[in-house]
Design a protein around this motif. Structure first.
Motif, PDB file in Angstrom:
ATOM      1  N   SER A   8      33.585 -68.156 -27.678  1.00 19.50           N
ATOM      2  CA  SER A   8      34.653 -68.410 -26.612  1.00 19.50           C
ATOM      3  C   SER A   8      34.421 -69.552 -25.801  1.00 19.50           C
ATOM      4  O   SER A   8      33.468 -69.720 -25.298  1.00 19.50           O
ATOM      5  CB  SER A   8      34.896 -66.972 -25.955  1.00 19.50           C
ATOM      6  OG  SER A   8      35.951 -67.221 -24.893  1.00 19.50           O
ATOM      7  N   ALA A   9      35.589 -70.281 -25.457  1.00 18.81           N
ATOM      8  CA  ALA A   9      35.323 -71.095 -24.568  1.00 18.81           C
ATOM      9  C   ALA A   9      35.932 -70.745 -23.097  1.00 18.81           C
ATOM     10  O   ALA A   9      35.926 -71.725 -22.222  1.00 18.81           O
ATOM     11  CB  ALA A   9      36.514 -72.301 -24.733  1.00 18.81           C
ATOM     12  N   ARG A  13      35.139 -65.069 -19.347  1.00 16.92           N
ATOM     13  CA  ARG A  13      34.102 -64.293 -20.150  1.00 16.92           C
ATOM     14  C   ARG A  13      32.855 -64.605 -20.112  1.00 16.92           C
ATOM     15  O   ARG A  13      31.932 -63.764 -19.923  1.00 16.92           O
ATOM     16  CB  ARG A  13      34.632 -64.482 -21.729  1.00 16.92           C
ATOM     17  CG  ARG A  13      36.132 -63.831 -22.047  1.00 16.92           C
ATOM     18  CD  ARG A  13      36.356 -64.087 -23.209  1.00 16.92           C
ATOM     19  NE  ARG A  13      37.742 -63.521 -23.667  1.00 16.92           N
ATOM     20  CZ  ARG A  13      38.698 -64.038 -24.066  1.00 16.92           C
ATOM     21  NH1 ARG A  13      38.548 -65.265 -24.664  1.00 16.92           N
ATOM     22  NH2 ARG A  13      40.225 -63.356 -24.232  1.00 16.92           N
ATOM     23  N   LYS A  57      37.786 -65.461 -34.519  1.00 17.20           N
ATOM     24  CA  LYS A  57      36.892 -66.422 -33.643  1.00 17.20           C
ATOM     25  C   LYS A  57      35.448 -66.142 -33.865  1.00 17.20           C
ATOM     26  O   LYS A  57      34.638 -66.797 -34.070  1.00 17.20           O
ATOM     27  CB  LYS A  57      37.463 -66.087 -32.277  1.00 17.20           C
ATOM     28  CG  LYS A  57      38.764 -66.443 -31.651  1.00 17.20           C
ATOM     29  CD  LYS A  57      39.245 -66.191 -30.242  1.00 17.20           C
ATOM     30  CE  LYS A  57      40.445 -66.506 -30.021  1.00 17.20           C
ATOM     31  NZ  LYS A  57      41.083 -66.167 -28.505  1.00 17.20           N
ATOM     32  N   LEU A 166      43.104 -61.539 -12.200  1.00 17.41           N
ATOM     33  CA  LEU A 166      42.602 -60.575 -11.505  1.00 17.41           C
ATOM     34  C   LEU A 166      41.745 -61.062 -10.561  1.00 17.41           C
ATOM     35  O   LEU A 166      41.691 -60.497  -9.308  1.00 17.41           O
ATOM     36  CB  LEU A 166      42.116 -59.509 -12.324  1.00 17.41           C
ATOM     37  CG  LEU A 166      42.189 -58.048 -11.961  1.00 17.41           C
ATOM     38  CD1 LEU A 166      43.678 -57.732 -11.395  1.00 17.41           C
ATOM     39  CD2 LEU A 166      41.659 -57.072 -12.840  1.00 17.41           C
ATOM     40  N   ASP A 167      41.032 -61.903 -10.804  1.00 20.52           N
ATOM     41  CA  ASP A 167      39.648 -62.212 -10.126  1.00 20.52           C
ATOM     42  C   ASP A 167      39.898 -63.676  -9.365  1.00 20.52           C
ATOM     43  O   ASP A 167      38.635 -64.230  -8.933  1.00 20.52           O
ATOM     44  CB  ASP A 167      38.251 -62.159 -10.970  1.00 20.52           C
ATOM     45  CG  ASP A 167      38.564 -63.140 -11.987  1.00 20.52           C
ATOM     46  OD1 ASP A 167      37.867 -63.709 -12.445  1.00 20.52           O
ATOM     47  OD2 ASP A 167      39.804 -63.205 -12.540  1.00 20.52           O
ATOM     48  N   ILE A 185      40.175 -59.493 -17.309  1.00 18.05           N
ATOM     49  CA  ILE A 185      39.529 -61.137 -17.039  1.00 18.05           C
ATOM     50  C   ILE A 185      39.222 -61.528 -18.440  1.00 18.05           C
ATOM     51  O   ILE A 185      39.204 -62.800 -18.559  1.00 18.05           O
ATOM     52  CB  ILE A 185      38.406 -60.669 -16.101  1.00 18.05           C
ATOM     53  CG1 ILE A 185      38.639 -60.048 -14.875  1.00 18.05           C
ATOM     54  CG2 ILE A 185      37.370 -62.211 -15.985  1.00 18.05           C
ATOM     55  CD1 ILE A 185      37.746 -59.775 -14.058  1.00 18.05           C
TER      56      ILE A 185
HETATM   57  N1  LIG Z   1      39.382 -65.507 -14.804  1.00 17.25           N
HETATM   58  C1  LIG Z   1      40.220 -64.698 -15.330  1.00 17.25           C
HETATM   59  N2  LIG Z   1      40.792 -65.322 -16.687  1.00 17.25           N
HETATM   60  C2  LIG Z   1      41.619 -64.613 -17.352  1.00 17.25           C
HETATM   61  C3  LIG Z   1      42.374 -63.434 -16.598  1.00 17.25           C
HETATM   62  N3  LIG Z   1      43.501 -62.900 -17.769  1.00 17.25           N
HETATM   63  C4  LIG Z   1      43.235 -63.763 -18.752  1.00 17.25           C
HETATM   64  N4  LIG Z   1      42.434 -64.528 -18.688  1.00 17.25           N
HETATM   65  C5  LIG Z   1      41.882 -65.725 -19.501  1.00 17.25           C
HETATM   66  O1  LIG Z   1      42.793 -66.348 -20.111  1.00 17.25           O
HETATM   67  C6  LIG Z   1      42.394 -66.765 -21.356  1.00 17.25           C
HETATM   68  C7  LIG Z   1      43.327 -65.987 -22.630  1.00 17.25           C
HETATM   69  O2  LIG Z   1      43.195 -66.837 -23.846  1.00 17.25           O
HETATM   70  P1  LIG Z   1      42.375 -66.492 -24.958  1.00 17.25           P
HETATM   71  O3  LIG Z   1      43.186 -67.285 -26.162  1.00 17.25           O
HETATM   72  O4  LIG Z   1      41.904 -65.160 -25.088  1.00 17.25           O
HETATM   73  O5  LIG Z   1      40.923 -67.336 -24.770  1.00 17.25           O
HETATM   74  P2  LIG Z   1      40.466 -68.851 -24.464  1.00 17.25           P
HETATM   75  O6  LIG Z   1      40.354 -69.128 -23.161  1.00 17.25           O
HETATM   76  O7  LIG Z   1      41.540 -69.691 -25.188  1.00 17.25           O
HETATM   77  O8  LIG Z   1      39.126 -68.946 -25.303  1.00 17.25           O
HETATM   78  P3  LIG Z   1      38.755 -68.644 -26.682  1.00 17.25           P
HETATM   79  O9  LIG Z   1      38.196 -67.436 -26.574  1.00 17.25           O
HETATM   80  O10 LIG Z   1      37.627 -69.839 -27.112  1.00 17.25           O
HETATM   81  O11 LIG Z   1      40.116 -68.721 -27.626  1.00 17.25           O
HETATM   82  C8  LIG Z   1      40.757 -66.259 -21.665  1.00 17.25           C
HETATM   83  O12 LIG Z   1      40.016 -67.417 -20.986  1.00 17.25           O
HETATM   84  C9  LIG Z   1      40.801 -65.350 -20.346  1.00 17.25           C
HETATM   85  O13 LIG Z   1      39.483 -65.017 -19.864  1.00 17.25           O
HETATM   86  C10 LIG Z   1      41.871 -63.019 -15.299  1.00 17.25           C
HETATM   87  O14 LIG Z   1      42.554 -62.038 -14.936  1.00 17.25           O
HETATM   88  N5  LIG Z   1      40.968 -63.729 -14.731  1.00 17.25           N
END
Ligand SMILES: Nc1nc2c(ncn2[C@@H]2O[C@H](COP(=O)(O)OP(=O)(O)OP(=O)(O)O)[C@@H](O)[C@H]2O)c(=O)[nH]1
Length: 210
Positions: A8-9, A13, A57, A166-167, A185
């Motif tokens: 993941s980017a 996470r 992924k 949330l954070d 998150i």
């Molecule tokens: N800090 C934070 N990030 C959130 C929250 N809700 C969602 N996200 C972020 O929103 C993004 C959702 O997009 P995804 O497609 O799941 O993940 P991405 O950031 O594109 O990264 P990949 O895993 O590489 O696809 C993620 O990076 C989550 O961590 C939150 O409450 N807090």
């Protein structure tokens, strides 16, 4: 020692895992999420969509691992989306979309779904897999017009699923949640602990030096 690979980017996470004692080996998957969703079709259940995206992924990074990591690893892929009014919402990407979403969801609730896929890897081959999604009900507050514009101006909501965190700054506008905060998150620690257990790994094996 088994290496935890985060496919993941997401900086969020990575931060969740680091605060939970794990220094992951990060490999960004580059998966075309729209293509995966299209292949699943319009009638795919929301929980299947996020879990299949997580699996795509995790699977995509398997061949990217250096041999010393692939010898003994566990790969974790995740995908988070907000289910509200029967539709799955990812990142809004633009302020106009984020504004429209907040104007629609404020004072209401939605379910933040995070799909997880864990692949157990030995000598470059997948020898075990477990996956599941976690669902957290999020109750949105009602930001004032000025606060909403300031939040949009920060740029934060455009980069996250559901246009909220949330954070982060979004925390001011989340009244409460029903479920696991880490999965909102982006990676649900209690669920990942169970998924790791299903492939024979105890979380404390992954903790770095204390
Ligand atoms: N800090 C934070 N990030 C959130 C929250 N809700 C969602 N996200 C972020 O929103 C993004 C959702 O997009 P995804 O497609 O799941 O993940 P991405 O950031 O594109 O990264 P990949 O895993 O590489 O696809 C993620 O990076 C989550 O961590 C939150 O409450 N807090």
């Amino acid at each position: 020692m088994t290496t935890l690979v985060l496919a993941s980017a997401s900086p969020a996470r990575l931060t969740v895992l680091r605060k939970a004692g794990v220094e992951p080996f990060v490999v960004v998957s580059g998966v075309d999420e729209d293509a995966v969703q299209e292949a699943l079709g319009p009638s795919a259940a929301p929980s299947r969509v996020v879990t299949e995206l997580a699996r795509a992924k995790a699977t995509a990074v398997l061949t990217e691992l250096p041999a010393d990591v692939a010898a003994d690893a566990v790969i974790i892929g995740c995908d988070s989306m907000l289910l509200i009014d029967g539709t799955l919402q990812g990142k809004p990407h633009t302020a106009d979309i984020a504004r429209a979403r907040w104007r629609s969801m404020m004072g209401r609730s939605g379910t933040l779904l995070t799909g997880h896929c864990v692949l157990r890897v030995r000598d470059g081959a997948t020898v075990g897999e477990s996956s599941a999604d976690s669902a957290t009900v999020v109750h949105f507050g009602t930001p004032s017009g000025d606060d909403l514009e300031a939040y949009l101006e920060s740029g934060e909501p455009m980069q996250v699923a559901g246009a909220f965190t949330l954070d982060g700054l979004g925390g001011w506008f989340i009244d409460r949640i029903e479920g696991d905060p880490s999965s909102v998150i982006g990676i649900g620690l209690p669920l990942v602990r169970r998924l790791l257990g299903e492939v024979g790994i105890g979380v404390s094996e992954l903790w770095g030096p204390r």
